[in-house]
Write a protein that holds these residues in place. Structure first.
Motif, PDB file in Angstrom:
ATOM      1  N   GLY A 135      46.929  48.555  40.644  1.00  0.00           N
ATOM      2  CA  GLY A 135      47.134  47.118  41.285  1.00  0.00           C
ATOM      3  C   GLY A 135      45.634  46.633  41.699  1.00  0.00           C
ATOM      4  N   LYS A 136      44.697  47.510  42.183  1.00  0.00           N
ATOM      5  CA  LYS A 136      43.591  47.228  42.556  1.00  0.00           C
ATOM      6  C   LYS A 136      42.615  46.634  41.378  1.00  0.00           C
ATOM      7  CE  LYS A 136      40.429  46.525  45.652  1.00  0.00           C
ATOM      8  NZ  LYS A 136      40.404  45.650  46.833  1.00  0.00           N
ATOM      9  N   ALA A 137      42.988  47.277  40.236  1.00  0.00           N
ATOM     10  CA  ALA A 137      42.406  46.770  38.846  1.00  0.00           C
ATOM     11  C   ALA A 137      42.714  45.463  38.448  1.00  0.00           C
ATOM     12  CB  ALA A 137      42.695  47.775  37.928  1.00  0.00           C
ATOM     13  N   ILE A 138      43.990  45.092  38.739  1.00  0.00           N
ATOM     14  CA  ILE A 138      44.644  43.908  38.095  1.00  0.00           C
ATOM     15  C   ILE A 138      43.726  42.884  39.299  1.00  0.00           C
ATOM     16  CG2 ILE A 138      46.618  42.600  38.409  1.00  0.00           C
ATOM     17  CD1 ILE A 138      46.438  44.481  35.974  1.00  0.00           C
ATOM     18  N   GLU A 139      43.769  43.309  40.731  1.00  0.00           N
ATOM     19  CA  GLU A 139      42.929  42.246  41.359  1.00  0.00           C
ATOM     20  C   GLU A 139      41.744  42.008  40.998  1.00  0.00           C
ATOM     21  OE1 GLU A 139      41.947  42.042  46.254  1.00  0.00           O
ATOM     22  OE2 GLU A 139      42.941  43.866  45.339  1.00  0.00           O
ATOM     23  N   TYR A 140      40.892  43.061  40.763  1.00  0.00           N
ATOM     24  CA  TYR A 140      39.430  42.673  40.160  1.00  0.00           C
ATOM     25  C   TYR A 140      39.357  41.776  38.886  1.00  0.00           C
ATOM     26  CZ  TYR A 140      37.235  46.352  43.171  1.00  0.00           C
ATOM     27  OH  TYR A 140      36.994  47.225  44.185  1.00  0.00           O
ATOM     28  N   ILE A 141      40.486  41.976  38.166  1.00  0.00           N
ATOM     29  CA  ILE A 141      40.498  41.272  36.842  1.00  0.00           C
ATOM     30  C   ILE A 141      40.687  39.752  37.054  1.00  0.00           C
ATOM     31  CG2 ILE A 141      41.994  40.740  34.581  1.00  0.00           C
ATOM     32  CD1 ILE A 141      39.947  42.615  34.225  1.00  0.00           C
ATOM     33  N   ARG A 142      41.731  39.591  38.210  1.00  0.00           N
ATOM     34  CA  ARG A 142      42.004  38.129  38.738  1.00  0.00           C
ATOM     35  C   ARG A 142      40.695  37.591  39.484  1.00  0.00           C
ATOM     36  NH1 ARG A 142      47.769  39.750  39.843  1.00  0.00           N
ATOM     37  NH2 ARG A 142      48.892  39.123  38.130  1.00  0.00           N
ATOM     38  N   TYR A 143      40.411  38.327  40.151  1.00  0.00           N
ATOM     39  CA  TYR A 143      39.265  37.549  41.160  1.00  0.00           C
ATOM     40  C   TYR A 143      37.673  38.090  41.217  1.00  0.00           C
ATOM     41  CZ  TYR A 143      43.841  36.625  42.866  1.00  0.00           C
ATOM     42  OH  TYR A 143      45.167  36.235  43.016  1.00  0.00           O
ATOM     43  N   HIS A 144      37.627  39.155  40.550  1.00  0.00           N
ATOM     44  CA  HIS A 144      36.143  39.333  40.399  1.00  0.00           C
ATOM     45  C   HIS A 144      35.134  38.445  39.680  1.00  0.00           C
ATOM     46  CE1 HIS A 144      32.411  41.836  40.316  1.00  0.00           C
ATOM     47  NE2 HIS A 144      32.781  42.815  41.151  1.00  0.00           N
ATOM     48  N   PRO A 145      34.013  38.116  40.393  1.00  0.00           N
ATOM     49  CA  PRO A 145      33.420  36.975  39.581  1.00  0.00           C
ATOM     50  C   PRO A 145      32.660  37.310  38.128  1.00  0.00           C
ATOM     51  CG  PRO A 145      31.932  37.834  41.288  1.00  0.00           C
ATOM     52  CD  PRO A 145      33.391  38.660  41.512  1.00  0.00           C
TER      53      PRO A 145
END
Length: 216
Positions: free
Chosen positions: A38-48
């Protein structure tokens, strides 16, 4: 510069993999590390910064490695995925390939991981002989196109996805569902989003309505 990210539920393994790869490949920069799918998906969506390649352990606690790879592939049409596992490669090779990865390698083989990273960076995919079979993994574009052509409604919900939908359908907040499932809120959100895609609906309200209809 090779921009790398790593997903592994073991914090020690995360640090070891990052240090080992960066030591062997001096042109590598680790963008982020994640202990949960879930954290990886969050990074994919929002990490610059979008990584060039993501190492994904096939055995995660909040979801399976192939599920996480498939989700990342649908969200990131230019990022390569390299599956890693401490189990037999034969156990996960087919599932990793179907999930849209560009290769698979043993988790404890830093030299093998580095060779795979360079191969993917150079030609876009790996070929590997595992057991009696030779696997030709897809390029990022090939995998992305195939997954987007698949019919999402044909894929059944996993137990975790169904649990997340059921908890929300029964009136639990995201934080309450996370506590019951012993995961982070972002993981609950990820499971709900997967359920929406598989069922073919576009909102949490609709997936909840689907659950109640199913329970009749």
């Amino acid at each position: 510069m090779l921009k790398l990210a790593i997903v592994d539920n073991d914090a020690f393994a995360l640090r070891g993999l990052a240090a080992g790869v960066c030591c062997a490949l001096s042109h590598t920069k680790v963008i982020w590390l994640a202990q949960e799918g879930g954290k990886a998906i969050e990074y994919i969506r929002y990490h610059p910064i979008r990584p060039d390649i993501i190492l994904v352990d096939m055995s995660l606690e909040d979801s399976t490695g192939p599920e996480v790879c498939a989700d990342i592939r649908r969200l990131a049409p230019r990022t390569a995925l390299l599956a890693i596992t401490s189990f037999s490669l034969m156990r996960y090779a087919e599932r990793a390939m179907q999930a849209g990865t560009q290769g698979i390698v043993a988790k404890d083989n830093i030299d093998g991981i580095c060779h795979a990273l360079l191969t993917i960076q150079d030609v876009g995919f790996m070929t590997a002989t595992i057991g009696a079979r030779q696997y030709r993994f897809a390029t990022v574009q090939e995998a992305y196109d195939r997954l987007h052509r698949s019919v999402s409604s044909e894929r059944p919900l996993t137990g975790r996805e169904l649990q997340a939908v059921e908890l929300c359908a029964k009136g639990n907040s995201l934080s309450e569902a996370a506590k019951i499932m012993h995961v982070q809120v972002e993981t609950v959100k990820t499971n709900l989003k997967r359920a929406e895609r598989k069922i073919g609906v576009s909102s949490r309200a609709k997936v909840v309505a689907w659950w109640w209809e199913r329970e009749r």
